[in-house]
Design a protein around this motif. Structure first.
Motif, short mmCIF file in Angstrom:
data_model
loop_
_atom_site.label_atom_id
_atom_site.label_comp_id
_atom_site.label_asym_id
_atom_site.label_seq_id
_atom_site.Cartn_x
_atom_site.Cartn_y
_atom_site.Cartn_z
N LEU A 1 0.72 -1.11 -0.10
CA LEU A 1 0.11 0.02 0.00
C LEU A 1 0.82 1.21 -0.02
O LEU A 1 0.52 1.98 -0.77
CB LEU A 1 -0.73 -0.03 1.38
CG LEU A 1 -2.12 0.73 1.49
CD1 LEU A 1 -2.89 0.12 0.36
CD2 LEU A 1 -2.61 0.47 2.70
N VAL B 1 -2.30 -0.89 -5.81
CA VAL B 1 -2.71 -0.36 -4.56
C VAL B 1 -4.11 -1.25 -4.13
O VAL B 1 -4.30 -1.60 -3.13
CB VAL B 1 -3.05 1.17 -4.57
CG1 VAL B 1 -3.49 1.62 -3.08
CG2 VAL B 1 -1.87 1.62 -4.73
N LEU B 2 -4.92 -1.37 -4.95
CA LEU B 2 -6.08 -2.03 -5.00
C LEU B 2 -5.82 -3.64 -4.51
O LEU B 2 -6.44 -4.17 -3.71
CB LEU B 2 -6.99 -2.02 -6.29
CG LEU B 2 -8.53 -1.92 -6.00
CD1 LEU B 2 -8.97 -0.96 -5.23
CD2 LEU B 2 -9.08 -1.69 -7.43
N LEU C 1 -8.96 4.52 -2.10
CA LEU C 1 -8.03 3.87 -1.72
C LEU C 1 -7.76 4.08 -0.48
O LEU C 1 -7.54 2.99 0.35
CB LEU C 1 -6.86 4.28 -2.57
CG LEU C 1 -6.73 3.82 -4.15
CD1 LEU C 1 -5.66 4.40 -4.82
CD2 LEU C 1 -6.89 2.39 -4.12
N ILE C 2 -7.86 5.26 0.15
CA ILE C 2 -7.64 5.56 1.58
C ILE C 2 -8.73 4.91 2.52
O ILE C 2 -8.46 4.12 3.53
CB ILE C 2 -7.57 7.00 1.99
CG1 ILE C 2 -6.29 7.66 1.05
CG2 ILE C 2 -7.29 7.33 3.34
CD1 ILE C 2 -6.35 9.20 1.43
N LEU D 1 -4.74 -7.15 2.29
CA LEU D 1 -5.23 -7.03 3.74
C LEU D 1 -6.19 -7.78 4.15
O LEU D 1 -6.47 -8.42 5.11
CB LEU D 1 -5.29 -5.59 3.94
CG LEU D 1 -4.33 -4.55 3.77
CD1 LEU D 1 -4.80 -3.09 4.13
CD2 LEU D 1 -3.05 -4.87 4.46
N GLU E 1 -16.02 -3.88 -3.46
CA GLU E 1 -15.08 -2.70 -3.19
C GLU E 1 -14.29 -2.63 -4.33
O GLU E 1 -14.12 -1.70 -5.18
CB GLU E 1 -14.51 -2.89 -2.14
CG GLU E 1 -14.07 -1.50 -1.27
CD GLU E 1 -13.62 -1.85 0.01
OE1 GLU E 1 -14.03 -1.12 0.89
OE2 GLU E 1 -12.70 -2.98 0.45
N ALA F 1 -10.81 2.34 1.73
CA ALA F 1 -10.80 0.98 1.62
C ALA F 1 -9.60 0.38 2.82
O ALA F 1 -10.04 -0.68 3.27
CB ALA F 1 -10.59 0.36 0.23
N SER F 2 -8.47 1.09 2.54
CA SER F 2 -7.52 0.38 3.52
C SER F 2 -7.61 0.70 4.91
O SER F 2 -7.43 0.08 5.76
CB SER F 2 -6.13 1.07 3.04
OG SER F 2 -6.19 2.49 2.72
N ILE G 1 -4.86 -3.74 -1.24
CA ILE G 1 -5.87 -3.78 -0.03
C ILE G 1 -6.50 -5.28 0.13
O ILE G 1 -7.10 -5.49 1.00
CB ILE G 1 -7.19 -2.86 -0.68
CG1 ILE G 1 -6.36 -1.14 -0.29
CG2 ILE G 1 -8.29 -2.82 0.19
CD1 ILE G 1 -7.11 -0.42 -1.16
#
Lengths: 101, 524
Positions: free
Chosen positions: A21, A30-31, B168-169, A37, A73, B171-172, A34
């Protein structure tokens, strides 16, 4: 097998996700981080569910919810990335500076 | 088992307000599918009506005998009713201000309203969610709908960029929140109901472990993102600047109220064992939010960015109520959020109106507006002054109550900092008001010089006007006639079993009653 191993695996996966990330420049990467995670969380939930809650398996049910929401998402995320690609011809995070960070 | 007895067993009636909103959502969607874009003439009113109907349904559920439903998954107590009401009202006002805005950008209004209603439903469920799965699902319903709303203007690169950053922020941070939740599930030995978790943790003897502290930190990261507390605020200014203004209005009120509802429920019911720790963390968040939000807002040139930092600062003020953890503290939080609903939405309505007529939202472009549009100037001035906390407007009484509750609970440093930073905040609110009112005609900005004639007849302008006038009237009168709202806020706290029982069982560090008061209590 012990519970700790599963939790350690999940924690390691979580850390890899956070690393991805922070360092990725490509929005799709980046996706994907996630997603890592969320899968770490799934491992955690499954491990706890098997070792501590094998009667009512709430953790497994929770995991199903997490997987389906992660799919939603990711779909929304890819749609947004697609529309930004059409407008800007790039998915590089460092190029997105119309709004000062 | 037949349907009736099943629904009686699950106590389905508690989610009637959400049911009404979902039905409205489907009506809007299906009528857009069948009739086509012509339906945009009447569907907004259906949507507003549905949301107001859900508020009425909430009113009838006040003080129900048995608020717990769906086997403990949803808790419709009075606190949740207040928060759900705030979220539904913010949805209704947002729709009234977005009709003209969305029409003018040439995008589909029905889709916009459908997504907005979905976000409202998510927020309403979140306010009453009493179980970890339910919390996560409703949180994501709210978040994913908000990402879509943020990127709704899909031809506008700024809106795209805001949506991508928010997604992005967001979801993380929700993944991090979820990791904390999974630890909570494990530490409690496989419990997902919030009300059972803390006892199970105590029984399992994991209350002292590092794992619980990690869970707390991760959960707070998720909550602080939703309420935009510093240092989890980085998304706020960008998203507020880039996304469509009605969406910003909803995010700053509805989404934030849902975040606070989640914060109260989760921290009070699931983390009484770490009471000291979470109070400490939230004190730090409140201090940082008040200082950074107010100071950075001073330097902004864009109205929406300024309001973004102002909303960060307002979240800092509201957190004082959460930290004090007394009945007055929670009640002052609820009261402030109710007042904030009117004044912030009023402010955003004015900003939308100005940008519809001139196409800009730079602060310098507002200069001399008083000469051309007195109503807009009056409305914006009242809302901004109320946000700054000038008496006798509603915001002043809200802040007064918050600071009084904090002072009474012994949070002196926090209250003093709050007072100091609200003085700073008055500067940047007054600056806009001065710019609009004081400037001579020759100092008018270009945008105001070319100001179009005021026209309320256009499609979608009436609801905007009605929303504006209602918000302004509520902002100016809610302070002076605040008694009903006070009573409502107080009752919502004293009638909520969760908050009452937590005060009896857990020792709160912030409440240190003075020996004199204790002695007086003993005597009586």
């Amino acid at each position: 097998m012990q519970l700790q191993y599963f939790l350690l695996l999940a924690a390691a996966l979580f850390c890899i996700g956070v690393y991805g990330l922070v360092t990725s420049r490509n929005a799709v990467r980046v996706l994907m981080s996630i997603e890592l995670l969320l899968n770490a969380v799934n491992l955690n939930l499954m491990a706890f569910s098997n070792f501590l809650d094998s009667q009512s398996i709430k953790g497994q049910v929770f995991t199903v919810f997490v997987i389906s929401i992660a799919a939603a998402e990711a779909a929304v995320g890819l749609a947004i990335i697609l529309s930004i690609y059409r407008n800007r011809d790039t998915v590089d995070m460092e190029q997105f500076n119309l709004l000062k960070w | 088992m037949d349907f009736a007895s099943l629904s009686a067993q699950l106590n389905v009636g508690t989610i009637l307000p959400e049911g009404i909103v979902i039905l409205t959502l489907l009506t809007v969607l299906v009528s857009d599918l069948i009739v086509g874009r012509v339906s945009a003439r009447w569907t907004p009113y259906v949507a507003i009506g549905g949301l107001l109907g859900s508020v009425v349904a909430l009113y009838f559920q006040w003080d129900t005998a048995n608020p717990v439903s769906f086997l403990g998954g949803f808790n419709g107590d009075d606190l949740s009713i207040i928060f759900r009401g705030i979220i539904a009202l913010s949805g209704a006002v947002t729709i009234s201000m977005s009709i003209r805005y969305v029409e003018q950008t040439g995008t589909s209004l029905a889709e916009f309203m459908t997504i907005l209603l979905t976000a409202t439903v998510g927020g309403m469920f979140l306010a009453g969610a009493d179980e970890l799965v339910m919390v996560y699902v409703s949180l994501e319903t709210l978040s994913i709908a908000s990402y879509l709303l943020t990127g709704y203007m899909k031809r506008d690169p700024r809106s795209n960029e805001a949506a991508l950053k928010y997604l992005l922020i967001g979801a993380s941070s929700s993944a991090i929140f979820l990791y904390g939740v999974s630890l909570l599930y494990g530490l409690s030995g496989g419990e997902t109901r919030l009300s059972v978790i803390s006892n199970s943790i105590l029984a399992a003897g994991t209350g002292e472990s590092v794992g619980l502290s990690i869970a707390l930190v991760f959960v707070i990261a998720g909550i602080a993102f939703k309420i935009a507390a510093v240092p989890f605020h980085q998304w706020t200014p960008d998203v507020y600047e880039g996304s469509p203004t009605p969406v910003v209005a909803f995010l700053s009120v509805g989404s934030k109220a849902a975040g606070f509802a989640l914060a109260i429920r989760l921290l009070v019911t699931a983390f009484p064992l770490l009471s000291n720790e979470w109070h400490f963390v939230f004190t730090a968040l409140a201090v940082l939010s008040m200082i950074l939000g107010n100071v950075v807002a001073l330097t902004q040139t864009s109205m929406k960015r300024m309001l973004a930092y102002s909303s960060i600062a307002q979240a800092g003020f509201v957190m004082i109520g959460l930290i004090t953890s007394t009945d007055e503290g929670y009640a002052s939080m609820v009261f402030y959020l109710m007042v904030y609903l009117f004044m912030n939405l009023g402010g955003f309505t004015c900003v939308i109106l100005f940008s519809l007529r001139t196409g800009t939202d730079q602060i310098s472009e507002y200069s001399g507006l008083y000469q051309k549009d007195p109503l807009l100037t009056l409305g914006l001035s009242i809302c901004l002054l109320s946000l700054g906390g000038i008496p006798p407007l509603a915001g002043f009484f809200g802040k007064l109550y918050l600071f009084w509750a904090g002072w009474k609970a012994g949070a002196y440093g926090l209250v003093l900092l709050g007072l100091l930073t609200s003085v700073i905040s008055i500067f940047y609110y007054i600056r806009v008001v001065m710019m609009m009112v004081v400037k001579e005609p020759q100092e008018m900005s270009q945008a105001v010089k070319n100001y179009p004639p005021i026209e309320w007849k256009l499609e979608g302008m009436r609801p905007l006007q009605v929303g504006l006038i209602l918000a302004v009237v509520a902002t100016s009168l809610a302070g002076v006639l605040s008694n009903p709202l006070f009573t409502l806020a107080n009752d919502s706290v004293t009638h909520t079993p969760m908050l009452q029982s937590s005060r009896l069982t857990a020792a709160h560090p912030a409440i240190e009653e003075s020996p004199i008061a204790l002695a007086a209590e003993v005597k009586s």
